[in-house]
Design a protein around this motif. Structure first.
Motif, short mmCIF file in Angstrom:
data_model
loop_
_atom_site.label_atom_id
_atom_site.label_comp_id
_atom_site.label_asym_id
_atom_site.label_seq_id
_atom_site.Cartn_x
_atom_site.Cartn_y
_atom_site.Cartn_z
N ASP A 151 0.84 -1.21 0.00
CA ASP A 151 0.00 0.00 0.00
C ASP A 151 0.88 1.26 0.00
OD1 ASP A 151 -2.17 1.66 0.05
OD2 ASP A 151 -2.67 1.29 2.15
N THR A 152 1.37 1.63 -1.19
CA THR A 152 2.20 2.81 -1.37
C THR A 152 1.62 3.67 -2.49
OG1 THR A 152 3.64 1.77 -3.02
CG2 THR A 152 4.24 1.47 -0.70
N ASP A 153 2.25 4.81 -2.74
CA ASP A 153 1.80 5.67 -3.83
C ASP A 153 1.85 4.94 -5.17
OD1 ASP A 153 1.40 7.71 -2.06
OD2 ASP A 153 3.27 8.76 -2.50
N THR A 155 1.11 1.94 -5.92
CA THR A 155 -0.02 1.02 -6.16
C THR A 155 -1.36 1.65 -5.85
OG1 THR A 155 0.10 0.12 -3.92
CG2 THR A 155 1.44 -0.97 -5.61
N ARG A 156 -1.39 2.96 -5.71
CA ARG A 156 -2.61 3.64 -5.27
C ARG A 156 -3.80 3.34 -6.17
NH1 ARG A 156 -1.60 9.71 -4.87
NH2 ARG A 156 -0.43 9.04 -3.03
N GLU A 157 -3.58 3.23 -7.48
CA GLU A 157 -4.69 3.05 -8.42
C GLU A 157 -5.13 1.60 -8.56
OE1 GLU A 157 -6.13 5.73 -9.56
OE2 GLU A 157 -4.61 6.91 -8.51
N LYS A 162 -3.63 -5.15 -0.47
CA LYS A 162 -2.24 -4.73 -0.38
C LYS A 162 -1.74 -4.88 1.05
CE LYS A 162 -3.63 -1.18 -3.64
NZ LYS A 162 -3.96 0.25 -3.77
N SER A 164 0.57 -3.77 4.30
CA SER A 164 0.94 -2.47 4.85
C SER A 164 2.46 -2.31 4.79
CB SER A 164 0.47 -2.34 6.30
OG SER A 164 1.34 -3.02 7.18
#
Length: 220
Positions: A151-153, A155-157, A162, A164
């Protein structure tokens, strides 16, 4: 732990941590001058994390794919290579230490929605294997990290489960402490790692099916 060097293209963007052991450095891994400066500043380094990464291209027929692929390779492969080149002698002088290359499952089996990113991470995986052999005689341990979706920028879309970043970070540190050369730091990665060891072709088909499902969801 005596000191931690935290690097970023813009050190001002780093979180403000009230710890005198934290030293912020400016570093763009595609800039040789900044790599030299960071290496000079971190002359006592013992553990190097290569964590810079970028994903840009989503196909191979787009008009911008060549430019994007070159950028991915510069950051994801040549960046770690340049840091290894600069810091390997430093690690040797400091007793050997360790290098941790943050790769991706996509570097083991290509994820077709990010084909050129996957290729750059495959290059990093190959470099990790070579560095493990070449730096071993100087006492430097080399670890490869192969995570699933985090869960990072980056993979935001992606509308998928995800892990942590905190859990992944602790799993990586546990893997280093345990001496695991190849670290799969989240549940998805652990399962994929089993598939990869059992059958490369099964792993390839699993990622192809995942990519097809993602593309179908975005088209809907």
């Amino acid at each position: 732990m005596r000191k931690v060097y935290a690097t970023a293209r813009d050190p001002e963007a780093l979180p403000r941590l009230r710890d005198e052991r934290l030293v912020a450095l400016r570093l763009d891994v595609t800039d040789l001058d900044q790599i030299r400066a960071a290496g000079d500043a971190a002359s006592d380094v013992e553990l190097v994390f290569n964590n810079a990464g970028v994903v840009l291209a989503t196909g191979i027929a787009d008009s911008t794919v060549l430019e994007q692929a070159r950028r991915e390779m510069e950051v994801n492969y040549f960046g770690p290579l340049q840091l290894l080149h600069r810091l390997a002698p430093t690690l040797a002088r400091n007793g050997g230490g360790a290098v941790v290359n943050i790769g991706s499952l996509a570097g083991l089996t290509n994820l077709p929605i990010s084909p050129t990113y996957s290729a750059s991470k495959a290059a990093l995986h190959s470099l990790t294997q070579a560095a493990r052999l070449l730096l071993g005689p100087q006492g430097t341990a080399v670890f490869g990290v192969y995570s699933g979706p985090v869960d990072t920028d980056m993979t935001r879309e992606l509308a998928i489960p995800k892990a942590s970043p905190r859990d992944v970070a602790f799993a990586i540190l546990d893997g280093i402490e345990a001496g695991q050369e190849d670290i799969f730091p989240d549940p998805f990665a652990v399962e994929f790692g089993r598939q990869f060891e059992f059958s490369l072709k099964t792993a390839e088909r699993q990622f192809a099916a995942m990519a097809a499902a993602m593309l179908s969801g975005s088209a809907a």
